[in-house]
Design an enzyme around this catalytic site. Structure first.
Site, PDB file in Angstrom:
ATOM      1  N   ARG A  38      -1.975  20.042  62.272  1.00 22.77           N
ATOM      2  CA  ARG A  38      -2.529  19.680  63.571  1.00 22.77           C
ATOM      3  C   ARG A  38      -3.758  18.809  63.338  1.00 22.77           C
ATOM      4  O   ARG A  38      -4.462  18.937  62.333  1.00 22.77           O
ATOM      5  CB  ARG A  38      -2.922  20.928  64.357  1.00 22.77           C
ATOM      6  CG  ARG A  38      -3.343  20.622  65.789  1.00 22.77           C
ATOM      7  CD  ARG A  38      -3.923  21.832  66.509  1.00 22.77           C
ATOM      8  NE  ARG A  38      -4.300  21.450  67.879  1.00 22.77           N
ATOM      9  CZ  ARG A  38      -5.029  22.191  68.687  1.00 22.77           C
ATOM     10  NH1 ARG A  38      -5.478  23.382  68.276  1.00 22.77           N
ATOM     11  NH2 ARG A  38      -5.325  21.780  69.909  1.00 22.77           N
ATOM     12  N   HIS A  39      -4.018  17.929  64.290  1.00 23.88           N
ATOM     13  CA  HIS A  39      -5.216  17.089  64.218  1.00 23.88           C
ATOM     14  C   HIS A  39      -6.471  17.956  64.208  1.00 23.88           C
ATOM     15  O   HIS A  39      -6.429  19.161  64.496  1.00 23.88           O
ATOM     16  CB  HIS A  39      -5.266  16.128  65.409  1.00 23.88           C
ATOM     17  CG  HIS A  39      -5.221  16.848  66.736  1.00 23.88           C
ATOM     18  ND1 HIS A  39      -6.303  17.514  67.266  1.00 23.88           N
ATOM     19  CD2 HIS A  39      -4.219  17.006  67.618  1.00 23.88           C
ATOM     20  CE1 HIS A  39      -5.979  18.049  68.420  1.00 23.88           C
ATOM     21  NE2 HIS A  39      -4.709  17.769  68.659  1.00 23.88           N
ATOM     22  N   ARG A  42     -11.240  18.054  68.743  1.00 21.75           N
ATOM     23  CA  ARG A  42     -11.255  16.932  69.675  1.00 21.75           C
ATOM     24  C   ARG A  42     -12.048  17.285  70.920  1.00 21.75           C
ATOM     25  O   ARG A  42     -12.366  18.455  71.174  1.00 21.75           O
ATOM     26  CB  ARG A  42      -9.832  16.551  70.077  1.00 21.75           C
ATOM     27  CG  ARG A  42      -9.049  17.698  70.668  1.00 21.75           C
ATOM     28  CD  ARG A  42      -7.928  17.213  71.558  1.00 21.75           C
ATOM     29  NE  ARG A  42      -7.042  18.314  71.965  1.00 21.75           N
ATOM     30  CZ  ARG A  42      -7.344  19.210  72.889  1.00 21.75           C
ATOM     31  NH1 ARG A  42      -8.530  19.158  73.503  1.00 21.75           N
ATOM     32  NH2 ARG A  42      -6.493  20.171  73.204  1.00 21.75           N
ATOM     33  N   ARG A 109      -6.196  10.589  68.000  1.00 20.47           N
ATOM     34  CA  ARG A 109      -6.699  11.752  67.267  1.00 20.47           C
ATOM     35  C   ARG A 109      -5.823  12.125  66.076  1.00 20.47           C
ATOM     36  O   ARG A 109      -6.325  12.625  65.072  1.00 20.47           O
ATOM     37  CB  ARG A 109      -6.877  12.947  68.205  1.00 20.47           C
ATOM     38  CG  ARG A 109      -5.623  13.383  68.946  1.00 20.47           C
ATOM     39  CD  ARG A 109      -5.940  14.527  69.912  1.00 20.47           C
ATOM     40  NE  ARG A 109      -4.805  14.901  70.748  1.00 20.47           N
ATOM     41  CZ  ARG A 109      -4.523  14.350  71.916  1.00 20.47           C
ATOM     42  NH1 ARG A 109      -5.292  13.379  72.386  1.00 20.47           N
ATOM     43  NH2 ARG A 109      -3.489  14.771  72.619  1.00 20.47           N
ATOM     44  N   ASP A 287      -0.607  20.889  67.981  1.00 18.87           N
ATOM     45  CA  ASP A 287      -0.337  22.322  67.964  1.00 18.87           C
ATOM     46  C   ASP A 287       1.088  22.601  68.437  1.00 18.87           C
ATOM     47  O   ASP A 287       1.781  23.475  67.916  1.00 18.87           O
ATOM     48  CB  ASP A 287      -1.353  23.084  68.807  1.00 18.87           C
ATOM     49  CG  ASP A 287      -1.349  22.703  70.283  1.00 18.87           C
ATOM     50  OD1 ASP A 287      -0.761  21.670  70.645  1.00 18.87           O
ATOM     51  OD2 ASP A 287      -1.968  23.436  71.079  1.00 18.87           O
TER      52      ASP A 287
END
Length: 424
Positions: A38-39, A42, A109, A287
């Site tokens: 996942r990034h 944010r 992102r 996610d």
């Protein structure tokens, strides 16, 4: 079905899992690795009408809502350094395009997260390098509307909508939802949003906004008590379960996380068959991507993947039954959801880790798309022709040309902190 390492374990259970990790690592030499992460941290995706901080959005989040923060960059740098330490003797010291392929969804992102991760994995791409020594590393993507790998069919697939409707109309789901009616009415008054009878993703976005703001030192409004946050999290878990769990969990997986799972297995198979030097494929996503993949593996346990969470697949040589479909290859899974601790090994239900590749194929077959294509047509409508496969890895170097011809699997699309209407 719960899976080890995804949360909810006692200290003794976690210790046991950590003690077992070196055994899995010692199984045999690495052949191929795929990681899905996942990034990083944010900004919130949105605000709500009564948000006390909405007038200061441009000051609080100068890069914009939904964008990667400095903390998110740090998290991905740290994840990249972890991957470097784990694969120090597997990957070359410097990036080689024939060894590593990086794919991201087409969001700022996730693209930035991939770049930050690579800066930790390969020192030549790290910040602060002398100009002459700095080497950027390519990250591949496709436009959002064309992404058939990391985004899933919550809106565009009639059969998925049928399955989801069956889950949300089930007695258990409706009973839980009715129990939250009064809560949602109160939340309407607090937030200025219409929530009762509306898509629950509005409630999820409220939770996302509150969590993001608190993580960055902003006070929560007085009504946003810990009990309110817990209830919002329960609503989120209910919805995730409807998307990846029973009824018909395997068929849902065929239309979502099973597509990526099939791609990972296909990549390994073709790399081995064609004798290609590719060692690692990295996927920078959301996610929802991880949740769908966990669902396909039978490992979803109601816990949300945190920022920079990473699910890894390691293919190793093993001493086994050479008559098995997987030959002398095993698959080990790990999940890293806490940068302060070691990654936790996972076991596919029905096969202790490391799992022989043939057994892994057999157990995951019901959750992966059939060979004739993605079964997306409604059972109430005539079947349409299967959508064409799309290239999964399209390298530009000659050694990857063969790879780009065959590594094609169809994929679709997922959602938010848990709004399945759009990735987070």
């Amino acid at each position: 079905m719960a899976g080890p390492g995804l949360g909810g374990h006692s200290a003794a259970e976690r210790l046991l899992l950590l003690l077992l990790l070196p055994l899995a690592q010692a199984e045999g030499p690495l052949m191929f690795v795929a990681v899905v992460f996942r990034h990083g941290d944010r900004a919130p995706l949105a605000s709500y009408p009564t948000d006390p901080h909405k007038e200061a959005v441009s000051d609080l989040w100068p890069r914009g809502l939904g964008q990667l923060t400095g903390e998110g960059v740090r998290q991905q740098l740290e994840l990249g350094r972890f991957l470097r330490s784990r694969y120090e003797h597997f990957l070359s010291p410097e990036f080689r395009r024939e060894e590593v392929y990086v794919r991201s969804t087409d969001f700022d992102r996730t693209l930035e997260s991939a770049q930050a991760n690579l800066a930790g994995l390969f020192p030549e791409s790290a910040p602060g390098r002398p100009e002459a020594a700095w080497r950027p590393i390519p990250v591949h993507t496709v436009p959002v509307a064309e992404d058939k790998l990391l985004r899933f069919p919550t809106r565009s697939c009639p059969r998925y909508r049928e399955l989801l409707r069956e889950a949300t109309e089930a007695t258990e789901y409706q009973t839980a939802l009715e129990g939250w009616t009064d809560f949602l009415i109160r939340l309407e008054n607090f937030t200025g949003l219409s929530l009762v009878g509306e898509p629950l993703r509005k409630a999820w976005k409220v939770l996302d906004t509150l969590i993001c703001q608190e993580a960055h030192g902003l006070p929560r409004p007085a009504w946003a008590s810990p009990d309110v946050l817990r209830t919002l999290a329960q609503i989120s878990a209910l919805d995730i379960g409807a998307h990846v769990g029973p009824p018909h969990a395997a068929e849902k997986a065929q239309l979502s996380g099973g597509i990526l799972l099939d791609a990972i297995l296909t990549n390994f198979s073709r790399v081995q068959r064609l004798g290609l030097p590719l060692k690692m494929v990295m996927y920078s996503a959301h996610d929802s991507t991880l949740l769908a993949l966990q669902g396909a593996l039978g490992l979803y346990d109601s816990h949300m993947p945190p920022y920079a969470a990473c699910l890894g697949f390691e293919f190793r040589r093993r001493q086994g039954d050479l008559g098995d479909r997987g030959g002398n290859v095993s698959v080990s899974l790990f999940y890293r959801n806490d940068s302060a601790g070691r990654p936790l090994p996972l076991s596919l239900p029905g096969c202790p880790s490391p799992c022989p590749l043939g057994r892994f194929h057999q157990l995951t077959a019901p959750a992966r798309p059939p060979e004739h294509g993605i079964p997306c047509h409604s059972l109430r409508e005539p079947a349409r022709h299967a959508a064409a496969a799309v290239p999964l890895l399209a390298g530009t170097v000659a050694v990857l040309a063969a790879l780009s011809l065959g590594l094609g699997v169809l994929a679709w699309r997922p959602g938010c902190l848990r709004a399945w209407g759009g990735p987070v």
